[in-house]
Write an enzyme that holds these catalytic residues in place. Structure first.
Site, PDB file in Angstrom:
ATOM      1  CG  PHE A 129      -0.368   0.509   2.567  1.00 34.60           C
ATOM      2  CD1 PHE A 129      -0.523   1.656   2.929  1.00 34.60           C
ATOM      3  CD2 PHE A 129       0.468  -0.544   3.344  1.00 34.60           C
ATOM      4  CE1 PHE A 129       0.237   2.203   4.036  1.00 34.60           C
ATOM      5  CE2 PHE A 129       1.063  -0.077   4.446  1.00 34.60           C
ATOM      6  CZ  PHE A 129       0.978   1.135   4.761  1.00 34.60           C
ATOM      7  CE  LYS A 130       3.806   1.701   4.730  1.00 34.53           C
ATOM      8  NZ  LYS A 130       5.063   1.421   5.450  1.00 34.53           N
TER       9      LYS A 130
END
Length: 492
Positions: A129-130
């Protein structure tokens, strides 16, 4: 839009405020605090209606322009259009549409009208998700540096996913070097290989003998040396960087708009939480007026945040007390972004916030429970912000991975398993619960193999990543030695 430090003295807050571009390339404020807007921009019902049909890139533009008011709108629109494309976010699984960037998958619909939904956030280049924020941050940095004719040395710490997301976003970017700290031998083999296999000359991987909190403390120590920071042009991509947090706000809006048909409907989000950056973005979205019912922080065995949201006591663990778990990206016992929420909780009192977090450094935490001898009674206000929490252990996540595979025919990673386990404990009738996916399962194959007896599927290009040559150095958690290493490799 003006920004102020969480530790700014009340008498100096207005005079010390800065604009978005002023704080973009930095991390901590000069006083050691974190930046927040002086007031949150509000979103109207008419805007939510209009945003339902937008692409992810256009939605990102609409939200970010409320915060980056000093960047020309045409430039900002070009940056979001460049970032959020199906070519960048291409690691889709069966049943997902790349054009949606963060598609939802309904896992369960209950008779009481509630739903359990998974929001895919791991379609980016590093499968975590980063990437949702880091890809934009890379383009923002390059844009700002080009306008200034400047260079930037990014100095960050990672417990696993931030590092690879930052390095993939910054590799080859003109005028940027990345110095990334990680805890030596405490990431998964896949995470380690993703970072250390990069051979780009502007990427420097440093394995620290210790835990993530030791690495994070070093980032803060260097950032607080203002002379060194200025001379060596130090910036950060950790979630203490405001631009990264605000970029994460976008997927909360996308998740809500995709899960609802009208603005009177509420949803809750469960977020695997370690450093409080991801769920802090949800808090910001809620403060902007997004109809979020509950924000549920899911922790692993390192349950500092769960303890606070249950008791009002924020008790930081020492390095020796921090567990090395099978959801290693949450092996954090000092949540940097938590200061942003505490600042709100104590009425945006910078003096009080500074005193509380100085007590973290001197006494290992603080107590807002209101009990005799505590530091205050603000814990009673937490419910107004919608926060709840829960905890998951190794056995829980292995069981959850098996259940999700059996019940929904999907293989999830260990952190997402923590999220689903805690989400199920906090579902309420009639309310959709969205679990934010953390990463693809392939990044934590050791536990997938234990849970399912088979390897997790890998996207193309990652089949043999652990076999690639690796480039890194091992160092002790020594700030002076780290400064010398940075100075030797920047030429400044």
């Amino acid at each position: 839009m003006q920004y102020v430090s969480t530790r700014a003295a009340s008498s100096a807050a207005a005079s010390s405020s800065q604009q978005f571009s002023d704080i973009l390339l930095g991390g901590l404020a000069a006083d050691g605090g974190l930046f927040l807007p002086t007031a949150y921009p509000q979103v109207t019902g008419a805007e939510l209606d209009a945003w339902r049909q937008l692409s992810y890139a256009d939605l990102a533009f609409e939200i970010l322009k409320k915060f980056a008011t000093d960047i020309p709108e045409a430039d900002l629109r070009a940056l979001t259009a460049k970032t959020y494309t199906k070519e960048v976010y291409k690691n889709v699984r069966q049943g997902e549409k790349a054009s949606q960037i963060t598609p939802l998958r309904v896992l369960e619909e209950r008779e009481d009208g509630s739903k359990l939904v998974l929001q895919a956030l791991s379609n980016g280049p590093t499968l975590a998700f980063k990437d949702m924020a880091m890809q934009l941050l890379g383009n923002l940095f390059e844009y700002a540096l080009a306008k200034q004719g400047a260079e930037l040395n990014i100095f960050g710490a990672t417990s696993g996913d931030t590092g690879s997301a930052a390095e993939y976003a910054m590799r080859g970017k003109r005028g940027i070097r990345v110095f990334m700290l990680s805890p030596h031998k405490k990431m998964s083999a896949f995470q380690t290989a993703q970072m250390f296999s990069l051979q780009d000359p502007n990427i420097f991987n440093i394995a620290i003998e210790g835990v993530f909190d030791d690495a994070q403390d070093m980032v803060k120590a260097v950032s607080n040396d203002l002379e060194f920071k200025a001379r060596h042009k130090i910036g950060t991509v950790n979630s203490i960087n405001w631009a990264r947090v605000v970029a994460q706000v976008v997927y909360y809006f996308r998740g809500y708009l995709s899960a609802t048909t009208a603005n009177d409907q509420k949803v809750s989000f469960t977020v695997p939480s370690g450093n409080f950056g991801n769920i802090c973005a949800g808090h910001i979205a809620r403060m902007m007026g997004l109809p979020i019912d509950k924000l549920v922080a899911a922790t692993n065995e390192n349950d500092v945040l769960d303890e606070f949201f249950r008791t009002g006591v924020y008790r930081v663990r020492k390095s020796a007390e921090t567990y090395h778990t099978s959801s290693p990206s949450m092996d954090i016992s000092k949540a940097s972004n938590f200061e942003r929420f505490v600042y709100e909780l104590v009425g945006r009192d910078g003096d009080r916030t500074r005193a509380l977090f100085q007590k973290v450094d001197t006494h290992g935490g603080f107590d807002l429970s209101g009990k005799p001898g505590s530091d205050g009674d603000e814990f009673k206000l937490v419910a107004q912000y919608g926060f709840k929490s829960g905890k998951s252990t190794h056995d829980d996540r292995v069981d959850t991975i098996r259940e999700v595979a059996d019940d929904y025919d999907i293989v999830i990673d260990t952190h997402t398993a923590d999220g689903i386990k805690v989400a199920k404990e906090n579902m309420e009738p009639g309310v959709t619960m969205i679990v934010l996916e953390t990463a693809l399962a392939a990044k934590f194959n050791e536990t997938i193999l234990e849970a399912l007896g088979m390897d997790a599927e890998r996207p193309a290009g990652f089949e043999n990543i652990e076999d690639l040559p690796q480039k890194f150095v091992v160092m002790k958690a020594d700030v002076a030695a780290m400064k010398a290493y940075i100075a030797a490799n920047t030429g400044l």
